[in-house]
Scaffold this active site. Sequence first.
Site, PDB file in Angstrom:
ATOM      1  N   CYS A  33      -6.177   0.101   6.901  1.00 53.68           N
ATOM      2  CA  CYS A  33      -5.992   0.510   5.528  1.00 53.68           C
ATOM      3  C   CYS A  33      -7.060   1.515   5.204  1.00 53.68           C
ATOM      4  O   CYS A  33      -8.231   1.027   4.970  1.00 53.68           O
ATOM      5  CB  CYS A  33      -5.913  -0.521   4.564  1.00 53.68           C
ATOM      6  SG  CYS A  33      -5.371  -0.003   2.846  1.00 53.68           S
ATOM      7  N   ASP A  59       0.260   3.713   1.757  1.00 54.26           N
ATOM      8  CA  ASP A  59       0.574   4.337   3.224  1.00 54.26           C
ATOM      9  C   ASP A  59       1.889   4.643   3.533  1.00 54.26           C
ATOM     10  O   ASP A  59       2.710   3.911   3.403  1.00 54.26           O
ATOM     11  CB  ASP A  59      -0.314   3.389   4.004  1.00 54.26           C
ATOM     12  CG  ASP A  59      -0.819   3.901   5.277  1.00 54.26           C
ATOM     13  OD1 ASP A  59       0.191   4.683   5.857  1.00 54.26           O
ATOM     14  OD2 ASP A  59      -1.948   4.056   5.712  1.00 54.26           O
ATOM     15  N   HIS A  80      -2.160  -4.131   4.998  1.00 52.50           N
ATOM     16  CA  HIS A  80      -2.171  -3.638   6.321  1.00 52.50           C
ATOM     17  C   HIS A  80      -3.342  -3.502   7.189  1.00 52.50           C
ATOM     18  O   HIS A  80      -4.059  -3.110   6.261  1.00 52.50           O
ATOM     19  CB  HIS A  80      -1.126  -2.417   6.637  1.00 52.50           C
ATOM     20  CG  HIS A  80      -1.740  -1.006   5.951  1.00 52.50           C
ATOM     21  ND1 HIS A  80      -2.081  -0.321   6.594  1.00 52.50           N
ATOM     22  CD2 HIS A  80      -1.841  -0.639   4.728  1.00 52.50           C
ATOM     23  CE1 HIS A  80      -2.644   0.909   5.824  1.00 52.50           C
ATOM     24  NE2 HIS A  80      -2.431   0.416   4.731  1.00 52.50           N
ATOM     25  N   CYS A 119       0.796  -1.155   0.075  1.00 50.03           N
ATOM     26  CA  CYS A 119       0.023   0.035  -0.092  1.00 50.03           C
ATOM     27  C   CYS A 119       0.808   1.320  -0.041  1.00 50.03           C
ATOM     28  O   CYS A 119       1.933   1.352   0.646  1.00 50.03           O
ATOM     29  CB  CYS A 119      -0.953   0.060   1.123  1.00 50.03           C
ATOM     30  SG  CYS A 119      -2.025   1.346   1.235  1.00 50.03           S
ATOM     31  N   ARG A 155       3.012   4.886   6.227  1.00 48.56           N
ATOM     32  CA  ARG A 155       3.138   4.007   7.857  1.00 48.56           C
ATOM     33  C   ARG A 155       3.753   2.624   7.216  1.00 48.56           C
ATOM     34  O   ARG A 155       4.145   1.930   8.293  1.00 48.56           O
ATOM     35  CB  ARG A 155       1.958   4.017   8.689  1.00 48.56           C
ATOM     36  CG  ARG A 155       1.608   5.370   9.154  1.00 48.56           C
ATOM     37  CD  ARG A 155       0.323   5.326   9.806  1.00 48.56           C
ATOM     38  NE  ARG A 155      -0.821   4.866   8.698  1.00 48.56           N
ATOM     39  CZ  ARG A 155      -2.139   4.706   9.003  1.00 48.56           C
ATOM     40  NH1 ARG A 155      -2.711   4.943  10.341  1.00 48.56           N
ATOM     41  NH2 ARG A 155      -2.939   4.535   8.077  1.00 48.56           N
TER      42      ARG A 155
END
Length: 196
Positions: A101, A44, A98, A42, A46
Amino acid sequence: MKKLQFLFDSNVEWATAIKDRDPEFFSRLSDQQAPEYLWIGCSDSRVPATQIVNLAPGEIFVHRNIANVVVHTDLNCLSVMQFAVEVLKVKHIIVCGHYGCGGVQAAMEDKEHGLIDNWLRHIKDVSRFHSEKLEGLKKEQKFDLLCELNVKEQVANVRNSTIVQNAWKRGADLSVHGWIYNINNGILKDLVTCDA
Ligand code: CO
């Protein structure tokens, strides 16, 4: 115009620290990359691929998009896969989702988000394929399970691609893995592994 000078300063500090530990690091890497892993994850912020498994630059080839989706006709993702498998000859393709998400969460909502809804449609398809498993669950459990089911579905899409099918026909040493990362504690979990 702001030039983000602090990021350039930080970059010099980072490169210097690496060269102090290993003077040949960058010259060695500049000759060629030979990663063993392709990471499909992803976007993302993080979930940074190389950092969370504590590997160095040069060790993971990476493709990231919103909600780590592998679409059968996505030329971007397919080109990354083809290059990774046929040229770099990676031994592992890791689809890493994750919990928490935002893409999966948005796909669970009934409201409109604009253009991205067309991308999130793929996640809505995943929830339709698995509607029986998801039915009756509380919102949090449903969210977690859909994040996991999405990883497994994308692993199936990787396996079904002509790139992986042909690699397996050639007898290539290639495995496909589905992992999920917990943004609350930084820990990865193995969901599925497939070989030819
Ligand atoms: Co995400």
